[in-house]
Scaffold this motif. Structure first.
Motif, PDB file in Angstrom:
ATOM      1  N   GLU A   1      46.311  37.757  30.756  1.00 47.71           N
ATOM      2  CA  GLU A   1      47.648  37.349  30.346  1.00 47.71           C
ATOM      3  C   GLU A   1      47.580  36.606  29.017  1.00 47.71           C
ATOM      4  O   GLU A   1      46.676  35.792  28.785  1.00 47.71           O
ATOM      5  CB  GLU A   1      48.239  36.439  31.427  1.00 47.71           C
ATOM      6  CG  GLU A   1      49.649  35.947  31.168  1.00 47.71           C
ATOM      7  CD  GLU A   1      50.154  35.135  32.348  1.00 47.71           C
ATOM      8  OE1 GLU A   1      51.061  35.613  33.045  1.00 47.71           O
ATOM      9  OE2 GLU A   1      49.617  34.022  32.576  1.00 47.71           O
ATOM     10  N   VAL A   2      48.527  36.899  28.147  1.00 51.78           N
ATOM     11  CA  VAL A   2      48.715  36.153  26.915  1.00 51.78           C
ATOM     12  C   VAL A   2      50.135  35.596  26.923  1.00 51.78           C
ATOM     13  O   VAL A   2      51.100  36.346  27.129  1.00 51.78           O
ATOM     14  CB  VAL A   2      48.514  37.035  25.665  1.00 51.78           C
ATOM     15  CG1 VAL A   2      48.679  36.198  24.404  1.00 51.78           C
ATOM     16  CG2 VAL A   2      47.148  37.689  25.682  1.00 51.78           C
TER      17      VAL A   2
ATOM     18  N   GLU B   1      41.614  36.007  30.809  1.00 49.98           N
ATOM     19  CA  GLU B   1      41.271  37.365  31.236  1.00 49.98           C
ATOM     20  C   GLU B   1      40.031  37.326  32.096  1.00 49.98           C
ATOM     21  O   GLU B   1      39.060  36.611  31.800  1.00 49.98           O
ATOM     22  CB  GLU B   1      41.021  38.260  30.019  1.00 49.98           C
ATOM     23  CG  GLU B   1      40.800  39.732  30.369  1.00 49.98           C
ATOM     24  CD  GLU B   1      39.341  40.141  30.358  1.00 49.98           C
ATOM     25  OE1 GLU B   1      38.982  41.066  31.104  1.00 49.98           O
ATOM     26  OE2 GLU B   1      38.573  39.535  29.607  1.00 49.98           O
ATOM     27  N   SER B   2      40.059  38.049  33.194  1.00 48.04           N
ATOM     28  CA  SER B   2      38.909  38.169  34.084  1.00 48.04           C
ATOM     29  C   SER B   2      38.791  39.628  34.502  1.00 48.04           C
ATOM     30  O   SER B   2      39.779  40.240  34.920  1.00 48.04           O
ATOM     31  CB  SER B   2      39.072  37.281  35.318  1.00 48.04           C
ATOM     32  OG  SER B   2      37.949  37.405  36.173  1.00 48.04           O
ATOM     33  N   SER B   3      37.591  40.193  34.361  1.00 47.17           N
ATOM     34  CA  SER B   3      37.405  41.600  34.694  1.00 47.17           C
ATOM     35  C   SER B   3      36.104  41.790  35.453  1.00 47.17           C
ATOM     36  O   SER B   3      35.152  41.014  35.302  1.00 47.17           O
ATOM     37  CB  SER B   3      37.413  42.460  33.425  1.00 47.17           C
ATOM     38  OG  SER B   3      36.424  42.024  32.514  1.00 47.17           O
ATOM     39  N   GLN B   4      36.085  42.847  36.237  1.00 48.89           N
ATOM     40  CA  GLN B   4      34.940  43.148  37.087  1.00 48.89           C
ATOM     41  C   GLN B   4      34.181  44.331  36.515  1.00 48.89           C
ATOM     42  O   GLN B   4      34.771  45.371  36.208  1.00 48.89           O
ATOM     43  CB  GLN B   4      35.417  43.490  38.501  1.00 48.89           C
ATOM     44  CG  GLN B   4      34.308  43.533  39.547  1.00 48.89           C
ATOM     45  CD  GLN B   4      33.870  42.138  39.985  1.00 48.89           C
ATOM     46  OE1 GLN B   4      34.639  41.193  39.892  1.00 48.89           O
ATOM     47  NE2 GLN B   4      32.649  42.027  40.459  1.00 48.89           N
TER      48      GLN B   4
ATOM     49  N   VAL C   1      46.054  33.633  35.805  1.00 51.00           N
ATOM     50  CA  VAL C   1      47.267  34.235  35.241  1.00 51.00           C
ATOM     51  C   VAL C   1      48.462  33.841  36.093  1.00 51.00           C
ATOM     52  O   VAL C   1      48.335  33.536  37.289  1.00 51.00           O
ATOM     53  CB  VAL C   1      47.152  35.768  35.163  1.00 51.00           C
ATOM     54  CG1 VAL C   1      46.001  36.172  34.258  1.00 51.00           C
ATOM     55  CG2 VAL C   1      46.966  36.378  36.545  1.00 51.00           C
ATOM     56  N   THR C   2      49.629  33.838  35.469  1.00 55.72           N
ATOM     57  CA  THR C   2      50.858  33.481  36.187  1.00 55.72           C
ATOM     58  C   THR C   2      51.714  34.694  36.511  1.00 55.72           C
ATOM     59  O   THR C   2      52.662  34.595  37.275  1.00 55.72           O
ATOM     60  CB  THR C   2      51.694  32.504  35.351  1.00 55.72           C
ATOM     61  OG1 THR C   2      52.038  33.117  34.107  1.00 55.72           O
ATOM     62  CG2 THR C   2      50.910  31.225  35.090  1.00 55.72           C
ATOM     63  N   GLY C   3      51.410  35.843  35.914  1.00 57.75           N
ATOM     64  CA  GLY C   3      52.172  37.058  36.172  1.00 57.75           C
ATOM     65  C   GLY C   3      51.250  38.241  36.329  1.00 57.75           C
ATOM     66  O   GLY C   3      50.034  38.086  36.483  1.00 57.75           O
TER      67      GLY C   3
END
Length: 724
Positions: free
Chosen positions: A175-176, A192-195, A700-702
């Motif tokens: 999210e930005v 940002e978080s990714s797997q 993130v909020t959304g």
């Protein structure tokens, strides 16, 4: 997701903008009106490169043009914003990196009224390759556009990653958010978080600055580079780095750090455009067009691709095969074409010469049997050295290093120098990225030869052209291929070629059972890899990248070594074959059976000089010659790059307004400039590092919960940022 090497950097373009570019010739020309994007790169900005890549990528969608027009299809150029350093084309193949690589995406942009937010939903079903492939959904809600007072505008931007859109296995997201809660300030936050398999990658940032961008505070963090703190004024930037936020020195009262300048930059240009030197008109290259094909090989043309000079791109690699029908859709009118493939391709070479006195400083690659027998390195690094300047015994070509390719690029181990000794009239075959590919030197000559190259695709049937009669006989004197190559022929460098040194004849025809394929008259076999071979079969051979013939000419020469004498042979052909798409020809024929012709990239030799260098100092590249190419739309290549980790930087950059081409018919202008801040030691005493007014997010909020990707029929509305 892969990192970018030419990103439209959101943070840097706003924090460090201010470089102006002088116009060329008259006001109002396309040259004068062409804008140049500038951005600053610093290791502290790495955490936002993913977002910048996404923003660069989605900028190709031309979203404001399609507000409230319903879902529309986009073919976006992934290579313009994302770097794929795993491309195996470097070195011994021709042009693989130029093969089109577009991604299909669907966008839906809505807005209730002129005063309502602009909402953009984007679905990308497949992005990346191999283990990096994923499906992505974006959602942007823009409540206020960018302006002079607020260059960020006001928006929320969410992105979610999935294994695919069928089972929606979540792989992370981000999210930005722009900053609107601090009076008199602008900025944004990122999380940002990714797997990636068993690993999780996280990055975050908070950037808050005064509305006039004269000062600000930022914190950034990534699993790769650790945490950074920045404080900046209109003149300077103070920077600290630690393993994580809590370990940053300012947290314990230590305000020391690296001081950089916001006004003095080192610049490097990643993209250029060419213009007509007389009129200032931008040079266009018509190198291809979009197509549709039937994924089930029926009459339902439901998938998309692109056909052009470099070959064919399709949504699924290898989905379009020889003899298959594809269509070009012009305003609902479909024009059918037939795909034609060949197991290799014929390449025309126009001979250029470079004197040995100018070859000093050029890096050459060289392969011999010792490379194949010694698995510790992949190719020799060769330099032309002189007794007077380099303290060697005699002038000549010397092995100076062993180059190995690794995950982070090439590594060179110093060697020698050891001279490559040639017998009378012997030829030395080398490769030079700087000179555009193959380089040959004939013993005893005072110059070497390199070549402007173009592909022969069967459309060369006009009066005076190579295939005017439907076929041509070619004469080979060196490295003449034996015919169809079995695994036993590929075990050594010399295995694919005749060994008796006599003249051999070959034919190349536009029709027949071996259309557009080189055929050996001696063996009556097409020159190709045996159809039963796979890439795994040949990976351990020295010919895993493919095989190239020696020079072939349309008329005989007196002596076999004359083939390498540029005063005798100024144009010749080579045949390249292998198992990869860059070793093979893919073309299309129209309803009359004629092969469709596409414009090739503009190619010419360029000699660098201090006056042409953007910095004013060409350094070691002064006086050196480069074979450069222009494919249109900012795609200019031939300048050497250096690699540090996953970042590529040009060795030099050209100044705007430099005249180029054989007759100075072109003028060049930067399209995209990367700037790095110069050191400003001792000038940051007035700056203080602290936490930004808006905390760095930890989640993130959304989300980009935008539902199922719509089905869009018809041709793409936008291709690589150009509305169709």
């Amino acid at each position: 997701m892969k990192t970018t090497n030419t990103a439209c950097l959101l943070l840097s373009s706003m924090m460090w903008s201010g470089i102006s570019i002088a116009a060329f010739n008259d006001a109002g020309t396309e040259y004068s009106n062409a804008t140049t994007k500038s951005y600053v790169w610093n290791e502290a900005l790495e955490p936002i490169e993913l977002v910048n890549s996404i923003l660069c990528f989605t900028a190709q969608f031309n979203m404001t043009e399609f507000a409230n027009s319903g879902p529309y299809l986009v073919l976006a150029d992934e290579g313009a914003c994302f770097d794929d350093s795993e491309d195996g084309s470097t070195g011994q193949s021709s042009g693989a990196s130029n093969t089109p690589s577009y991604l299909k995406a669907v966008a839906n942009v809505t807005r209730e009224s002129d005063s309502s937010p602009l909402i953009a939903n984007v679905w990308i079903p497949e992005m990346g390759t191999g283990s990096d492939e994923q499906a992505i959904r974006f959602k942007a809600v823009i409540t206020e556009g960018a302006s002079d007072s607020d260059p960020f505008g006001q928006f929320t931007f969410n992105f979610d990653f999935f294994d695919n859109f069928s089972d929606l296995t979540a792989l992370g997201g981000g999210e930005v958010l722009t900053v609107d809660s601090v009076e008199g300030s602008i900025g944004f936050t990122l999380y940002e978080s990714s797997q990636h398999g068993a690993s999780t990658y996280t990055q975050s940032a908070s950037v808050v600055m005064s509305s006039d961008r004269s000062d600000g505070i930022a914190l950034t963090s990534s699993d790769n580079g650790g945490a950074y703190a920045l404080s900046f004024s209109s003149s300077n930037v103070l920077l600290q780095n630690a393993s994580d936020f809590s370990s940053l020195p300012y947290k314990s009262g230590d305000n020391t750090g690296t001081c950089l300048s916001r006004t003095d930059f080192d610049s490097s240009v990643n993209r250029y455009d060419l213009f007509n030197a007389s009129t200032g008109a931008q040079i266009d290259v018509n190198s291809g067009f979009p197509i549709r094909y039937a994924s089930a090989n029926d009459a339902n043309y439901d998938s998309y691709g692109y056909i052009g000079y470099w070959g064919l791109w399709s949504e699924v690699e290898g989905a379009v095969t020889n003899g298959e029908t594809v269509v070009k859709d012009d305003g609902g009118v479909q024009t059918p074409y037939t795909v034609v493939t060949a197991p290799g391709r014929l390449i025309k070479n126009t001979v250029k010469t470079l004197s040995l006195s100018d070859a000093r400083g050029v890096s050459f690659s060289y392969w011999d049997n010792s490379v194949f027998s010694d698995s510790s390195f992949d190719q020799w690094v060769v330099s032309y050295m002189t007794a007077s300047q380099d303290s060697v015994g005699s002038d000549g070509f010397y092995k100076t290093g062993k180059l190995s390719w690794g995950q982070n690029g090439p590594t060179i181990t110093a060697f020698g120098p050891t001279q490559i000794v040639l017998s009378s009239n012997e030829s030395l075959y080398m490769y030079s990225e700087q000179l555009g590919g193959e380089v040959k030197y004939l013993q005893g000559k005072t110059s070497l030869t390199y070549y402007e190259q173009s592909f022969v695709n069967g459309s060369e049937t006009g009066s005076g052209e190579l295939l005017n009669g439907g076929s041509v006989t070619l004469y080979c004197y060196d490295n003449c291929p034996i015919g169809t190559l079995a695994i036993g022929d590929l075990g050594t460098w010399s295995g694919p070629f005749e060994t008796n040194g006599v003249q051999r004849q070959f034919t190349f025809s536009t029709s027949g059972g071996n259309a557009l394929t080189l055929v050996s008259v001696n063996s009556s076999e097409p020159v190709r890899y045996d159809a039963s071979l796979t890439q795994n079969d040949i990976n351990s051979t020295p010919n895993s990248w493919g095989v190239r013939s020696g020079p072939m000419v349309t008329s005989t020469v007196t002596n076999s070594y004359d083939i390498y004498d540029p005063s005798i042979v100024t144009e010749y052909y080579v045949w390249e074959t292998g198992l990869q798409n860059w070793n093979q020809l893919t073309a299309i024929t129209d309803g009359s059976g004629d092969v469709v012709s596409f414009e090739k990239p503009i190619q010419f030799a360029y000699t660098h000089a201090d006056a042409n260098d953007r910095s004013g100092n060409a350094g070691n590249f002064a006086g050196q010659t480069f074979l450069v190419n222009y494919g249109g739309n900012g795609d200019f290549w031939g300048i050497p790059y250096s690699q540090t980790d996953e970042r590529y930087t040009p060795e030099f950059s050209l100044a705007d307004g430099v005249l180029m081409g054989a007759s100075n018919e072109y003028v060049i202008k930067a399209r995209e400039i990367e700037q790095s801040m110069q050191s400003a030691t001792g000038q940051c005493s007035a700056l203080t590092l602290s936490d930004p007014a808006v905390a760095v997010p930890t989640s993130v909020t959304g989300s980009a919960d935008i539902g199922t990707m719509p089905i869009v029929e018809g041709d793409p509305s936008v291709i690589a940022g150009v509305t169709q």
